[in-house]
Design a protein around this motif. Structure first.
Motif, PDB file in Angstrom:
ATOM      1  N   ASN A 179      -4.074   8.286   6.245  1.00 59.93           N
ATOM      2  CA  ASN A 179      -5.404   7.678   6.256  1.00 59.93           C
ATOM      3  C   ASN A 179      -5.606   6.736   5.074  1.00 59.93           C
ATOM      4  OD1 ASN A 179      -7.309   9.345   8.390  1.00 59.93           O
ATOM      5  ND2 ASN A 179      -5.647  10.596   7.593  1.00 59.93           N
ATOM      6  N   THR A 180      -5.218   7.183   3.879  1.00 58.88           N
ATOM      7  CA  THR A 180      -5.449   6.391   2.667  1.00 58.88           C
ATOM      8  C   THR A 180      -4.697   5.075   2.710  1.00 58.88           C
ATOM      9  OG1 THR A 180      -5.626   8.487   1.471  1.00 58.88           O
ATOM     10  CG2 THR A 180      -5.509   6.495   0.144  1.00 58.88           C
ATOM     11  N   ALA A 181      -3.533   5.054   3.357  1.00 59.26           N
ATOM     12  CA  ALA A 181      -2.731   3.829   3.436  1.00 59.26           C
ATOM     13  C   ALA A 181      -3.469   2.702   4.146  1.00 59.26           C
ATOM     14  CB  ALA A 181      -1.408   4.119   4.141  1.00 59.26           C
ATOM     15  N   HIS A 182      -4.516   3.047   4.892  1.00 55.64           N
ATOM     16  CA  HIS A 182      -5.249   2.014   5.616  1.00 55.64           C
ATOM     17  C   HIS A 182      -6.092   1.125   4.698  1.00 55.64           C
ATOM     18  CE1 HIS A 182      -3.819   4.321   8.985  1.00 55.64           C
ATOM     19  NE2 HIS A 182      -4.210   3.365   9.784  1.00 55.64           N
ATOM     20  N   ALA A 183      -6.133   1.449   3.417  1.00 57.22           N
ATOM     21  CA  ALA A 183      -6.741   0.533   2.452  1.00 57.22           C
ATOM     22  C   ALA A 183      -5.960  -0.777   2.402  1.00 57.22           C
ATOM     23  CB  ALA A 183      -6.777   1.171   1.067  1.00 57.22           C
ATOM     24  N   TRP A 184      -4.685  -0.738   2.810  1.00 58.56           N
ATOM     25  CA  TRP A 184      -3.817  -1.920   2.824  1.00 58.56           C
ATOM     26  C   TRP A 184      -3.616  -2.453   4.232  1.00 58.56           C
ATOM     27  CZ3 TRP A 184      -3.173   2.206  -0.445  1.00 58.56           C
ATOM     28  CH2 TRP A 184      -3.169   1.919  -1.821  1.00 58.56           C
ATOM     29  N   HIS A 185      -4.362  -1.942   5.194  1.00 60.79           N
ATOM     30  CA  HIS A 185      -4.139  -2.301   6.590  1.00 60.79           C
ATOM     31  C   HIS A 185      -4.205  -3.806   6.830  1.00 60.79           C
ATOM     32  CE1 HIS A 185      -5.333  -3.152  10.765  1.00 60.79           C
ATOM     33  NE2 HIS A 185      -4.554  -2.136  11.089  1.00 60.79           N
ATOM     34  N   SER A 186      -5.231  -4.461   6.311  1.00 58.62           N
ATOM     35  CA  SER A 186      -5.406  -5.892   6.589  1.00 58.62           C
ATOM     36  C   SER A 186      -4.234  -6.704   6.072  1.00 58.62           C
ATOM     37  CB  SER A 186      -6.719  -6.400   5.982  1.00 58.62           C
ATOM     38  OG  SER A 186      -6.728  -6.234   4.573  1.00 58.62           O
ATOM     39  N   ARG A 187      -3.683  -6.320   4.903  1.00 58.41           N
ATOM     40  CA  ARG A 187      -2.548  -7.059   4.357  1.00 58.41           C
ATOM     41  C   ARG A 187      -1.266  -6.791   5.140  1.00 58.41           C
ATOM     42  NH1 ARG A 187      -3.905  -5.582  -1.841  1.00 58.41           N
ATOM     43  NH2 ARG A 187      -5.179  -4.043  -0.739  1.00 58.41           N
ATOM     44  N   LEU A 188      -1.114  -5.581   5.630  1.00 52.33           N
ATOM     45  CA  LEU A 188       0.042  -5.262   6.462  1.00 52.33           C
ATOM     46  C   LEU A 188      -0.026  -6.030   7.782  1.00 52.33           C
ATOM     47  CD1 LEU A 188       0.078  -1.386   5.921  1.00 52.33           C
ATOM     48  CD2 LEU A 188       1.706  -3.019   4.948  1.00 52.33           C
ATOM     49  N   GLN A 189      -1.202  -6.027   8.401  1.00 50.78           N
ATOM     50  CA  GLN A 189      -1.363  -6.727   9.669  1.00 50.78           C
ATOM     51  C   GLN A 189      -1.170  -8.229   9.504  1.00 50.78           C
ATOM     52  OE1 GLN A 189      -2.349  -5.456  13.273  1.00 50.78           O
ATOM     53  NE2 GLN A 189      -0.997  -7.192  12.982  1.00 50.78           N
ATOM     54  N   ALA A 190      -1.685  -8.783   8.402  1.00 50.89           N
ATOM     55  CA  ALA A 190      -1.559 -10.217   8.172  1.00 50.89           C
ATOM     56  C   ALA A 190      -0.107 -10.635   7.989  1.00 50.89           C
ATOM     57  CB  ALA A 190      -2.384 -10.627   6.946  1.00 50.89           C
ATOM     58  N   ARG A 191       0.700  -9.784   7.352  1.00 52.15           N
ATOM     59  CA  ARG A 191       2.114 -10.115   7.114  1.00 52.15           C
ATOM     60  C   ARG A 191       2.938 -10.026   8.394  1.00 52.15           C
ATOM     61  NH1 ARG A 191       5.398  -9.721   2.459  1.00 52.15           N
ATOM     62  NH2 ARG A 191       3.450  -9.875   1.272  1.00 52.15           N
ATOM     63  N   PHE A 192       2.516  -9.154   9.315  1.00 54.22           N
ATOM     64  CA  PHE A 192       3.258  -8.983  10.566  1.00 54.22           C
ATOM     65  C   PHE A 192       2.324  -9.173  11.765  1.00 54.22           C
ATOM     66  CE2 PHE A 192       5.866  -6.695   7.504  1.00 54.22           C
ATOM     67  CZ  PHE A 192       7.144  -7.126   7.853  1.00 54.22           C
ATOM     68  N   PRO A 193       1.908 -10.419  12.012  1.00 51.25           N
ATOM     69  CA  PRO A 193       0.970 -10.666  13.113  1.00 51.25           C
ATOM     70  C   PRO A 193       1.566 -10.347  14.485  1.00 51.25           C
ATOM     71  CG  PRO A 193       1.827 -12.732  12.228  1.00 51.25           C
ATOM     72  CD  PRO A 193       2.258 -11.652  11.290  1.00 51.25           C
ATOM     73  N   GLN A 194       2.896 -10.273  14.573  1.00 51.64           N
ATOM     74  CA  GLN A 194       3.520  -9.958  15.862  1.00 51.64           C
ATOM     75  C   GLN A 194       3.402  -8.474  16.202  1.00 51.64           C
ATOM     76  OE1 GLN A 194       5.048 -10.388  13.004  1.00 51.64           O
ATOM     77  NE2 GLN A 194       7.172  -9.650  12.965  1.00 51.64           N
ATOM     78  N   LEU A 195       3.021  -7.651  15.215  1.00 51.72           N
ATOM     79  CA  LEU A 195       2.844  -6.222  15.433  1.00 51.72           C
ATOM     80  C   LEU A 195       1.368  -5.892  15.632  1.00 51.72           C
ATOM     81  CD1 LEU A 195       5.135  -4.661  12.656  1.00 51.72           C
ATOM     82  CD2 LEU A 195       5.670  -4.944  15.072  1.00 51.72           C
TER      83      LEU A 195
END
Length: 243
Positions: A93-109
């Motif tokens: 759950n806590t890792a979702h603080a970085w969700h937007s940056r993870l999603q932005a780096r891998f838009p194909q996922l």
């Protein structure tokens, strides 16, 4: 079927348990679709159990660097993408603080968001309020409060003493292999919050919490939701979406 991935290692026991939840969700999906359950009808799925720096510490301690967990999470996502994954779930759950940056780096996922999935589930069931048990890092990030607010669900938070008790259960309990201590800590807070908030359902917003509380006597009569279970069901739906 669509290849999916699981970004685990936060902690490893929670990641392994999420695979169990995912497999069970796949079985339920097949049964609901009238399909005979067999090994060959499970979707291809990959679990990345990667040592990742403590997320709560990174969010709370400037000296540790808030970016510290991001790079290993990005590397793991890259590996999952390389294996053909198109949708990825993070049980932490806590890792979702970085969700937007993870999603932005891998838009194909399609990187699923655990708090959004949980909030949508509560809204579908017309639940007006819920009490959140989570890490200090998750409270600091506000991911659940924001998701629940968007869904029209009131979020009750624990007291400072209750937060400390939850953290004790996570770190001195589950992560240290002391399940009796974890069950005691979590059970006390769960009972106190449910009583204080008129029996509002509990969101077990840290993947370590259900590991200790599932089947515990302290939870008798209390209603709770495991966001990891909700996330696993969504991941299974995504995996079968192309079928």
């Amino acid at each position: 079927m669509q290849v999916v991935g699981i970004l685990g290692g936060m902690g490893p026991a929670a990641g392994a348990d999420f695979v169990r939840l995912f497999v069970q969700s796949c079985i339920e999906h097949m049964q609901a679709s009238g399909v005979t359950v067999s090994d060959q009808r499970f979707p291809e799925h990959w679990l990345a159990q990667v040592p990742i720096p403590d997320r709560t510490q990174a969010l709370e301690d400037d000296a540790s660097g808030a970016q510290q967990p991001l790079e290993p999470m990005l590397q793991a996502l890259g590996r999952l993408a390389g294996l053909g994954a198109r949708c990825v779930a993070m049980p932490c759950n806590t890792a979702h603080a970085w969700h937007s940056r993870l999603q932005a780096r891998f838009p194909q996922l399609d990187v699923l968001h655990i708090a959004n999935e949980m909030a949508q589930q509560l809204a579908l069931q017309r639940i007006p309020a819920a009490a959140l048990m989570a890490t200090d890092g998750t409270y600091r990030s506000g991911v659940y409060e924001q998701a629940l607010q968007r869904a029209g669900v009131q979020c009750h938070l624990p007291t400072a003493a209750e937060r400390a008790r939850i953290m004790q259960g996570i770190y001195d309990g589950v992560k240290a292999g002391n399940m009796p201590l974890a069950q005691l800590c979590f059970g006390e807070v769960a009972q106190a919050m449910a009583e204080r908030h008129g029996g509002a359902p509990l969101i077990l917003g840290c993947t370590e919490i259900p590991l200790a509380l599932d089947g515990a006597a302290q939870m008798v009569g209390l209603r709770s939701f495991n966001p990891a279970q909700v996330l696993a069901k969504t991941l299974a739906q995504r995996a079968y979406a192309a079928a």
